[in-house]
Every structure is written in structure tokens, then in C-alpha cells.
Design an enzyme around this catalytic site. Structure first.
Site, mmCIF file in Angstrom:
data_model
loop_
_atom_site.group_PDB
_atom_site.id
_atom_site.type_symbol
_atom_site.label_atom_id
_atom_site.label_comp_id
_atom_site.label_asym_id
_atom_site.label_seq_id
_atom_site.Cartn_x
_atom_site.Cartn_y
_atom_site.Cartn_z
ATOM 1 N N GLY A 16 0.839 -1.191 0.000
ATOM 2 C CA GLY A 16 0.000 0.000 0.000
ATOM 3 C C GLY A 16 0.874 1.241 0.000
ATOM 4 O O GLY A 16 2.044 1.205 -0.445
ATOM 5 N N SER A 17 0.366 2.334 0.533
ATOM 6 C CA SER A 17 1.052 3.628 0.438
ATOM 7 C C SER A 17 2.342 3.700 1.226
ATOM 8 O O SER A 17 3.050 4.698 1.133
ATOM 9 C CB SER A 17 0.112 4.724 0.931
ATOM 10 O OG SER A 17 -1.085 4.686 0.193
ATOM 11 N N THR A 18 2.648 2.670 2.012
ATOM 12 C CA THR A 18 3.892 2.734 2.784
ATOM 13 C C THR A 18 5.115 2.671 1.883
ATOM 14 O O THR A 18 6.239 2.764 2.366
ATOM 15 C CB THR A 18 3.992 1.585 3.806
ATOM 16 O OG1 THR A 18 3.957 0.352 3.092
ATOM 17 C CG2 THR A 18 2.856 1.628 4.810
ATOM 18 N N ILE A 19 4.886 2.537 0.575
ATOM 19 C CA ILE A 19 6.031 2.539 -0.340
ATOM 20 C C ILE A 19 6.365 3.961 -0.810
ATOM 21 O O ILE A 19 7.421 4.217 -1.388
ATOM 22 C CB ILE A 19 5.736 1.628 -1.561
ATOM 23 C CG1 ILE A 19 7.067 1.195 -2.221
ATOM 24 C CG2 ILE A 19 4.815 2.332 -2.570
ATOM 25 C CD1 ILE A 19 6.901 0.161 -3.301
ATOM 26 N N LYS A 20 5.440 4.878 -0.539
ATOM 27 C CA LYS A 20 5.558 6.195 -1.184
ATOM 28 C C LYS A 20 6.851 6.921 -0.801
ATOM 29 O O LYS A 20 7.488 7.547 -1.652
ATOM 30 C CB LYS A 20 4.334 7.055 -0.841
ATOM 31 C CG LYS A 20 3.083 6.594 -1.607
ATOM 32 C CD LYS A 20 1.837 7.343 -1.181
ATOM 33 C CE LYS A 20 0.609 6.823 -1.935
ATOM 34 N NZ LYS A 20 -0.633 7.370 -1.367
#
Lengths: 682, 378
Positions: free
Chosen positions: A331-335
Site C-alpha cells: 500500500g502507500s507505505t512505499i511512497k
């Protein structure tokens, strides 16, 4: 000519004398043969027979070494030995094994279903080994056996050390458990070393540090007669017998902090999920929780078939270590990682603004990428795009960068690679790439990398898979500006005198090539996630009022693709297809001491469920009971030399708390690590 | 006997008090000393082998006393009486063997004993003496070496009681009975050609006999050839006795220190396998000393047999002397792994009354045959 033969006494006397002489000679020769045989036995082959005789009379009775303790970082006991009774059987002393086992079933000490396993265990050991066939006997069990003892020659109750986990299921996926040595286990170990040992570590620290925990079994020579009974003397002589005392297993000190671990597990509560907290400056695992768990004592006392079946068939999979083996889209924790890659290769600048209107589509494609309902709209810079987690910003960024740049940039953070934690079973996850896709799929049509898949990767969806451990490690790496310490549960040992010895942290290949400025940009953006300044970050509600600074990132991993044009509605989607909630965090920002990843399966938005758990975990580590920052974590004035944190701790020679002192002395100043600085010229 | 110088210068033989007494008792001094030493050695070993059982030692002393009584008694009996007794003893013994065989057949099991109220004895033990006596009696008036027809008859005389004993079943005693008879015939001058032919025949008979053997008897032969085949079962005796002897080394482990015997690894350590206890506790030295004592006794007995004066006495004495040697050799050979395991006790040492009495009775007969000789005028 046939005449009457006449007795000739003189001739007969001579004949007899001759025969007697010959008989005497033959007898002498036979005696010499016999003497020769005796010389062969007693002189030529003396060594062999002396040894055989020794094997006969001396039985080596193993003395099991007591298994090493497992302590948490403050010296609290996580696993220890506890005296207990178990039923043991010596095969060669049992006249009729089947009847004996049947008899034990008859008095309720075994169940009929256990018989095949028990038999296998018995036959995997040497015939004179004492094999445990029933562990953890209650007083009632002991009494029941004692009454019938004489019906069971070769079976006896032995007082043996049992593994005891005082906190029950707490941290079971980190600790692992022990269970009785099975036939399969015996094939893997040296039977000589394990004679007398009744349990072996399974999973976790118990398994990975089996060698250290096991210790060295001692032995005692005992004199036995032909019936196998132990006897005191040979005739009237005292035998000289050797005794070698066992060497207890090492006491392992884990980085786990029981208080933090409890916070993590109670935070997850009834959610399936995992929490991993690391010290980013050493790699020490502060908490490793995977929920639901199970009680390791079940295995230590000998799990029953139905109990095991219940664990295996539980749909919540309590035996699965989600922290290491649960793989989910990030999810967005890669951003923040994509941002670092993009900043470094100049795809964006920190102040470039992108107009985001809630949807994204590729040129010439009808497919519309929607953003979640909390999606910020308007002109966003990088800080806001991370803090408020704009999907559209990163859809576009990923698309602009292309998959090759993303793959090359993300790989050094550890996506798709095992962190190398010191317990077994970790999965590597997956960082998808066109090359991977060509090998992973059979059909040529599936082997093509679609541009849309690059877009998906921008928000950590699609084929990307990560483990909670990986994300905690990546969060720590970013907090430490690229320094990479291999995660480890065991941070040291305690010797029998109570002295702690901390192993030096294992530093792995760092993330290089990112300028200090870019690190600061992204770390600040992560700090903005847990703050309300220009705008409220997605994690700000959960981190309101912390007495420490923190950075974080929310994530929501889709399990289920919503049809084009349809709306995702948590209420209408089956519970097991709802989104997974992620939150990664570190604190304090300037000298990070803890990095956390929280995953709650099917719990919806990361900000809602996962962030408060992360807060709880960080609080438990950094704050004391009164909610005050612990002295060793207090920010240090930059102009003063770092005060040795060990001054805050009792001397390491005191037996209970201590390892924190050494951990605190580990490098804590991440601002310009040499390794990162070297590559910063890029 | 000492030599005494007489005034006229000639040497005259004269007798000391002890010698005079031995002569009166019709005993042979050297033989008696040899037997006594062996028996004493045996008691010392038995005390250790029995696990320090004074009770067993005392009972063995009782057996010795009874055997000695028989020896003394038989030494007094004149050879002529023994000669006349021979056929009757043989017939009686054979009949008793038949009774035992019949009882064994009815009882469907091994039967060796004949129970006559308070008296319980093995007729086969009597036959150990009766068969050589019979053979010697048969041959005494006939010219030697015996003819083929006589040999056939002797064969029947030997093989009937031996065969009856073997089917009891007691292979060991049966073999010893046959050997006792055969030795008489051999000493009577049996031609070497016939001996070779008989040996060949024996081989064939052995092959045939194999098919009539009891399983446990065959088992003994199997395990003799390869004891390691069945270390916990049939080979156990041989393996453990070899370990006992071998581990004794040259000097032994010391009296009551033999772990093989003391911890019961060695089976039958007070009876058939006591030879291994000596080997374990007293080593090669202890065993060689014992063998020397036996050699002395056998040698003396053979010498005595050559000094007897008629064919009956010579043949019987020679057979008794050589049978004693055969006992020793079979037992020692079996315990040390040279021969198959047959239940033969070590003469005068193994615990047990029956063979002790028979053996000493045999020596009593031997002494009678020697000491009743008429001294031809000097």
C-alpha cells in the site's frame, strides 16, 4: 589262513603301552592347541575383549544439560526450565512393549491415538535410552502410575526439566517453542549429543539457537548387570566410574521488551496481523508480534492430536508467523521510498507541485485509477503528497519514472529480499519487474509488463509483496538515512555469573547514493504524517501529543479489486476481502531509537487501525509508566557530546536489567553516516 | 617311598607312614594330590563364581565328600569283582535308560532322571562307567586287536546306551558314554585303517544324524560356526564366555572381580562355563595352571593304567584316564570357542554332584585296578 588266535599277553602289553604313549602325545598336542586358543583370546585379542567386557558392564547414563534461559532486554524471563514429572520408558527393559503401552492407555496415561507416535519415538532412540512417552504429568497422573508401577517394568517417572513460558503466548512467534524429540528430529541431530535430551526447539529463537540453548549433556557411567539393572559393585569391588557433569545451555538475551511486546499484542487485540518493532541503530527486535498466537506450553508439555488439529484448522492461522511469512501489498507505505528514488534520480524536486484531482488515467487508456476518499486534491508538493498520502501524485510519478528506474531504486531498500533476521522462515516478498514477469507466468500474453502495473506500483499495489518485518526494517533504514542493520532477536547472552554480553550489531549494505538533503526532505515528509502543521498528516490523529518526535506513513493494501466505476464499501465486502491496514513509523526523528511496522489484516484504513497501535508500541518503548520520556531517550543537545546512556542504567553486572545500557551505547547519530555520505555526491 | 641304604650295600625300598597308609587304602598318592589340588582350586573359584555363596561352596564340599567316599569304596573293591560286575551293571543301566526313555516319551519332554523315592539319579551317569567296563570285560579274554565281528558287537554295546542317552535328550553325556567305550576299543589296538574308515563313517552318520537332531541341538552347531549371528540368542553363551576369557588377559581381573561373571553376563558361570570365570579372574596364568594340573592327573592315570596287570584292568584304566582328558578338553574347548556348546561340566570344578561322583568313582576304580596288582616276586 584262518587259525585260532591265541592271546599273547606280552604283545598286548606292548600294544597297550604304545597306544597309551600315543594317547599321551595326542593329549599333549590337544592341550597345546587349547593353550594356543587361550593365548589368542587372552593375549592377542585382549584389547578387543577387554573393551567388549567394558561395554557390557558399563552403561553410560546421560545427564541432560539444562536448556538455556531466554530473557528479554531487561532481564525478564521469557522461557525457562521448570521441574516437572514425565513418564519415561527404556525399551530393552520392557518385556512386552505393546502390552505395556496398552496398559498405560488402560490407566489413562496415554490415549490410543498417541500409540503410533509413541512407538515411533521409542524406536528412534537406542534400546537402552530412556525415552519420554508422556510429558507434564499432573500429581494425579503421578499417583495413578505409582500405584501400578510394578505392572510396568522399564517404565518410570523421571523428574525432568520442562520448558516454561511464563507469559504464555506472548511473543510466541519470536520465541518459538520446544517439543519432544521426534523420530524425524533424531535424524537431524547427533544421537550421541542428544542422548538424554527430551526436547528440541521448533521455530523462532528456540529453533534457530538450538545449539546454544541445548548446552552439552554430561554423562554418568553406571554399572549394570546382565539384566540391565544398575548395581553398586563388581563382586566386592568398587568400580571406578566416570562422571562428566553437563554444561547448561547459554542464556540468551533478546532485544524484545516485554512491555512493548505486550503493547503490540494488546494493540492488535482481536485483529489478525503483525507488529514488528526494531532498534534501527542496532537491528535489535524490540517487539515481534503475530496475532493470533498460541501457547507454546502446549507443545512443551506434549501437544495432543486434537489440540494440534485445532491450531492447524483454525481459519485465523495462529501457527502462521505473519511478521516474517505474511506477505501483503505494501500500500502507500512505499511512497516515501519512491520519493527518495525519484529525488535522487531528479525525476522530481521537493518543491515541484503536481495538480491532483482525485483520478489518474494513462494517455490513450480508458482505465481510471481512483483514489481513496481521503485523497487530497489540488496542487501538492512532495511533502503534502506523502503526509496526506496522495495516490494520484504517485500514480503520475511512477508513470513518469518507469518501472526500470523504480526497480533499480527500490531494490537497495530491501524490497523483495529477506532482511536476514536470525530466526528461520522469513519470506522475501516480491518486488515485481518486467524480468520477473517474464519468468513467473507461463502464457506469453501474461509475460508482458503493462504500463498500468507501473502505475499500481506507485502506491504499493499490484504484484508487490512485503512482510511486516521488511517494512519495519525499511522504516528504520530511512530513519537512519540508509544505514542498514540486520534485524536480530538475540542481542546477546548472559553468562552464569549474570554478566551480559552484547553481540556487536551486524551492519549490512547501506542504501547509498541519496543525498543528505533528499533524506531530510523525505524524513520531514514522514514527520509531517504524524503532525498537524500546514496540514494534518494521515497519522496525526493517532500521534497527537507525543512527547517525542516521530515519522510515519500509513498504508492501505487492497485485497480485492473494485470493479471500474464501482465504489469500495467496507460494509458490503466480505470481511476477509477488506483492505489491510498498514502503518510504519519511527521515533524520535533526530536520533531514531525505534522503527515500527504494523499490519492489521482486513482492518481497513491504515490511519484508523494501524497507526494507533504503532503509537502504543512506541509509547511503551520510549515512555515510562507515567508517560514521561525515559531519560535514555531524551533528546541530547547537539553542541554537547553525547552522554553515555549507560550512565542512566544500573551497572551491567547486576543480574536483572542491563542490556539496554549496551544497546543505548550503540551508534545513535544518524545525521551523516559515513557510508551514506560517501555516496551523497551522486 | 624312600630309598634306604642297607648295611650290605644294596638299596632296599621301604615305605614311609603316609605311603604305607595310602597303600593300605589302595590309593595312589600323586593322583590323590592332583585331584585334591584341582578340587581345592575349584572351590576357590566357585566361591567367586557363585556370587560369594558360602552355601553353594559347602554343598560342593558335600559333593566332593560323597565322590571321595565312592572313590575310597571302589578302590577297596577287587578288580575281579568289578570284572564280574561289569555285564550286570551294563544290563541294569541299559534297562534304566529304557525306563527313562519311556517316561520321557510319556511325559513328552526331556527326561534324564530316574526317581526312586529318596534316590534320584541319572542312569546315563552310571553308563559312563558301565560302558567302558562292559567293553573291557568283553575284550579281556579275546585276542587283541579285536576282529570285525567283535567290533560290530562292541559297536552295538556302545551305541545302544549312548543312543538312548542322546534321545533323552542329552547329547553331551551320550557323546561321553560313546567316547568312554570307543577309547577302550582304541586302547585295545583298533587298527588304524578301521579307525580311518570309522571316522569316515562317523562323518556320514553325522550328516544323517543332522536330520534327526532336535532344533536346539542344531542351533548349537549353527551358532558354533558363527556366534555373532545371534548375539542375544543362541550365540550369547559363546560370545560372553569368550569375552570373559579374553578380557581376563594374562593375569586376570582378580578373584571376585570378573565383571562378566559377577554381573551375570556369563551364563552358567558356576556350572558348565566356570572355566571362563577362571580365565576372567585369574587370566591365562590361572588357566594354564589348571591345565597343567589336569595334564598331571591324566598323565599319572595313564601311567597307572600301563602298570596294571591284565587286559581288563589296562583297557578300563586307560579308558577312564583318557575319558577324563576328553571331559576337560570338551569343556575347555567349548567355553573357549574351539568346540560347539555341549552340556559337559568341567571335571571336579563345575558345581554339581552327579558328575563329581561319577568322576571320583572312576578314579576309585582306576586306583583299585592299579593297587590290587600282584607284586611279582623281586
Amino acid at each position: 589262513m584262518r587259525g585260532v588266535r591265541i592271546k599273547d599277553h606280552w604283545k598286548e602289553q606292548r600294544l597297550f603301552d604304545l597306544r597309551a604313549t600315543i594317547a599321551g602325545i595326542v593329549g599333549a598336542v590337544l592341550l597345546l592347541v587349547l593353550a594356543g586358543r587361550l593365548v589368542v583370546l587372552q593375549v592377542v585379542r585382549y584389547q578387543y575383549y577387554a573393551q567388549q567386557s567394558e561395554y557390557n558392564r558399563v552403561r553410560i547414563e546421560p545427564i541432560p544439560a539444562s536448556r538455556g534461559l531466554i530473557l528479554d532486554r531487561n532481564g525478564a524471563v521469557l522461557a525457562a526450565g521448570q521441574p516437572g514429572y514425565q513418564l519415561e520408558l527404556v525399551r530393552e527393559e520392557v518385556p512386552d512393549l505393546d502390552a505395556t503401552l496398552k496398559g498405560l492407555v488402560g490407566i489413562g496415561l496415554l490415549t490410543p491415538e498417541e500409540i503410533p507416535d509413541v512407538r515411533r519415538a521409542i524406536f528412534s532412540r537406542r534400546s537402552f535410552d530412556s525415552v519420554p512417552i508422556r510429558m507434564r504429568m499432573t500429581d494425579a497422573d503421578v499417583a495413578r502410575f505409582e500405584v501400578r508401577r510394578f505392572d510396568f517394568p522399564g517404565v518410570d517417572i523421571k523428574s525432568r526439566e520442562m520448558r516454561w513460558y511464563p507469559n504464555g503466548s506472548l511473543a510466541v512467534h519470536a520465541l518459538g517453542y520446544v517439543s519432544s524429540l521426534s523420530e524425524a528430529d533424531m535424524k537431524k541431530v547427533d544421537p550421541q549429543q542428544y542422548a538424554g535430551t527430551s526436547v528440541i526447539g521448533k521455530l523462532g529463537v528456540e529453533a534457530s539457537y538450538e545449539k546454544e540453548l541445548h548446552g552439552t549433556n554430561g554423562f554418568r557411567e553406571i554399572l549394570v548387570n546382565a539384566q540391565g539393572r544398575s548395581v553398586e559393585k563388581i563382586g566386592k569391588t568398587d568400580p571406578s566410574l566416570r562422571v562428566q557433569p553437563p554444561i547448561a545451555g547459554e542464556t540468551l538475551v533478546l532485544g524484545i521488551d516485554t512491555r512493548v511486546q505486550k503493547a503490540a499484542e494488546s494493540g492488535l487485540g482481536t485483529h489478525r496481523g503483525a507488529v514488528v518493532a526494531l532498534d534501527p541503530a542496532t537491528g535489535d527486535v524490540i517487539a515481534l508480534a503475530s496475532m493470533p498466537g498460541f501457547d507454546p506450553t502446549l507443545f512443551a508439555r506434549g501437544i495432543r492430536r486434537n489440540e494440534y488439529a485445532a491450531l492447524v484448522n483454525d481459519p485465523d492461522k495462529p501457527l502462521l508467523n505473519r511478521a516474517l511469512r505474511g506477505t501483503y501489498p505494501s500500500g502507500s507505505t512505499i511512497k516515501q521510498a519512491i520519493a527518495l528514488v525519484a529525488l535522487t534520480d531528479k525525476s522530481i524536486t521537493a518543491d515541484r507541485k503536481v495538480l491532483c484531482l482525485g483520478t489518474f488515467s494513462l494517455p490513450g487508456s480508458a482505465h481510471i485509477w481512483r483514489a481513496d476518499k481521503g485523497e487530497p486534491k489540488g496542487e501538492l508538493d512532495l511533502n503534502e503528497a506523502i503526509a496526506r498520502s496522495s495516490d494520484v501524485y504517485f500514480y503520475r510519478l511512477a508513470w513518469e519514472m518507469g518501472i526500470e528506474k523504480l526497480d533499480v531504486g527500490l531494490a537497495p531498500f530491501g524490497y523483495g529480499r529477506r532482511t536476514g533476521i536470525d530466526i528461520a522462515g522469513e519470506l522475501p516478498g516480491l518486488l515485481p519487474s518486467p524480468a520477473w514477469k517474464r519468468t513467473a507466468f507461463k502464457r506469453p500474453a501474461d509475460q508482458v509488463w503493462f504500463p498500468g502495473e507501473t502505475v499500481n506500483l506507485g502506491i504499493g499495489q499490484g504484484y508487490l509483496l512485503v512482510t511486516p518485518l521488511q517494512l519495519a526494517h525499511i522504516a528504520g533504514e530511512i530513519a537512519m538515512r540508509g544505514r542498514n542493520f540486520q534485524p536480530r532477536l538475540v542481542m546477546g547472552t548472559r553468562d552464569p555469573d549474570g554478566h551480559f554480553k552484547t553481540f556487536p550489531p551486524v551492519e549490512d549494505k547501506p542504501v547509498t547514493g541519496i543525498s543528505d538533503e533528499d533524506w531530510t526532505t523525505v524524513i520531514n515528509a514522514m514527520a509531517a504524517v504524524t503532525k498537524c502543521e500546514r496540514y494534518c498528516g494521515t497519522g496525526s490523529a493517532a500521534f497527537k501529543g507525543t512527547p517525542y518526535t516521530s515519522g510515519g506513513k500509513t498504508g492501505t493494501a487492497q485485497v480485492y479489486s473494485v470493479a471500474q466505476g464501482a465504489k469500495y464499501n467496507a460494509k458490503t465486502v466480505a470481511a476477509n476481502l477488506r483492505d489491510h491496514a498498514w502503518f510504519i513509523a519511527f521515533a524520535p526523528v533526530d536520533h531514531p531509537r525505534i522503527a515500527v511496522a504494523v499490519l492489521a489484516e482486513n482492518a481497513g484504513f491504515g490511519a484508523g487501525t494501524a497507526a494507533p497501535i504503532a503509537r502504543q508500541v512506541i509509547d511503551a518503548y520510549l515512555l515510562d509508566e507515567n508517560g514521561k520520556l525515559k531519560p535514555q531517550f531524551a533528546p541530547k543537545p547537539a553542541d554537547q557530546p553525547a552522554v553515555a546512556a549507560s550512565a542512566d542504567q544500573p551497572a551491567a553486572t547486576s543480574s536483572a536489567p542491563g542490556p539496554v545500557a549496551t544497546a543505548a551505547a550503540a551508534p545513535t547519530v544518524p545525521t551523516a553516516p559515513k557510508t551514506a555520505a560517501a555516496g551523497a555526491t551522486l | 617311598m624312600i630309598r634306604e641304604e642297607v648295611s650290605d650295600g644294596s638299596v632296599r625300598r621301604t615305605l614311609t607312614g603316609t605311603a604305607r597308609m595310602l597303600m593300605a587304602l589302595k590309593l595312589d598318592g600323586p593322583l590323590l594330590v592332583g585331584l585334591g589340588l584341582i578340587a581345592a582350586y575349584g572351590l576357590v573359584v566357585l566361591y567367586s563364581a557363585s556370587g560369594q555363596s558360602l552355601e553353594m561352596v559347602l554343598r560342593q564340599v558335600g559333593h566332593l565328600a560323597m565322590g571321595t567316599a565312592f572313590m575310597l569304596l571302589l578302590a577297596q573293591v577287587s578288580p575281579n569283582f568289578l570284572k564280574r560286575l561289569s555285564p550286570w551293571l551294563f544290563v541294569l543301566g541299559t534297562l534304566m535308560l529304557l525306563v527313562v526313555a519311556a517316561m520321557g516319551h510319556i511325559g513328552k519332554g526331556a527326561q534324564r532322571w530316574l526317581d526312586l523315592g529318596p534316590l534320584r539319579f541319572q542312569p546315563s551317569e552310571i553308563m559312563k562307567l558301565a560302558v567302558p567296563m562292559m567293553c573291557a570285560w568283553y575284550l579281556q579274554e579275546r585276542p587283541l586287536p579285536p576282529s570285525i565281528a567283535q567290533l560290530l558287537l562292541l559297536g552295538v554295546m556302545i551305541m545302544v546306551p549312548a543312543g538312548l542317552t542322546v534321545i533323552e535328550p542329552d547329547l553331551g553325556t551320550g557323546a561321553l558314554i560313546a567316547i568312554g567305550g570307543i577309547l577302550v576299543v582304541v586302547m585295545a589296538g583298533l587298527q588304524t585303517g578301521i579307525m580311518a574308515a570309522l571316522a569316515l563313517l562317523g562323518g556320514v552318520a553325522g550328516w544323517v544324524g543332522w536330520h534327526f537332531m532336535h532344533d536346539y541341538q542344531r542351533e548349537r552347531i549353527y551358532t558354533f560356526i558363527n556366534p555373532e549371528n545371534d548375539p542375544q540368542g543362541a550365540g550369547y553363551h559363546i560370545i560372553q564366555s569368550q569375552i570373559a576369557i579374553g578380557s581376563g588377559g594374562i593375569f586376570g581381573k582378580g578373584w571376585m572381580n570378573g565383571s562378566q561373571a559377577q554381573l551375570d553376563y556369563l551364563p552358567e558361570h558356576s556350572t558348565d562355563f566356570i572355566f571362563a570365570v577362571i580365565g576372567e579372574e585369574f587370566g591365562l596364568i590361572g588357566l594354564l595352571l589348571l591345565l597343567l594340573l589336569y595334564a598331571f592327573v591324566v598323565g599319572r592315570a595313564i601311567y597307572l593304567s600301563t602298570q596294571t596287570q591284565d587286559t581288563y584292568a589296562r583297557l578300563l584304566a586307560g579308558s577312564l584316564a583318557l575319558t577324563f582328558f576328553v571331559y576337560v578338553f570338551i569343556n575347555a574347548g567349548m567355553v573357549s570357542g574351539l568346540l560347539p556348546v555341549v552340556g559337559v561340566p568341567l571335571p571336579l570344578i563345575s558345581y554339581g554332584g552327579t558328575s563329581m561322583v561319577t568322576l571320583l568313582a572312576g578314579f576309585g576304580i582306576l586306583m583299585s585296578l592299579y593297587s590290587h596288582r600282584k607284586l611279582v616276586g623281586s
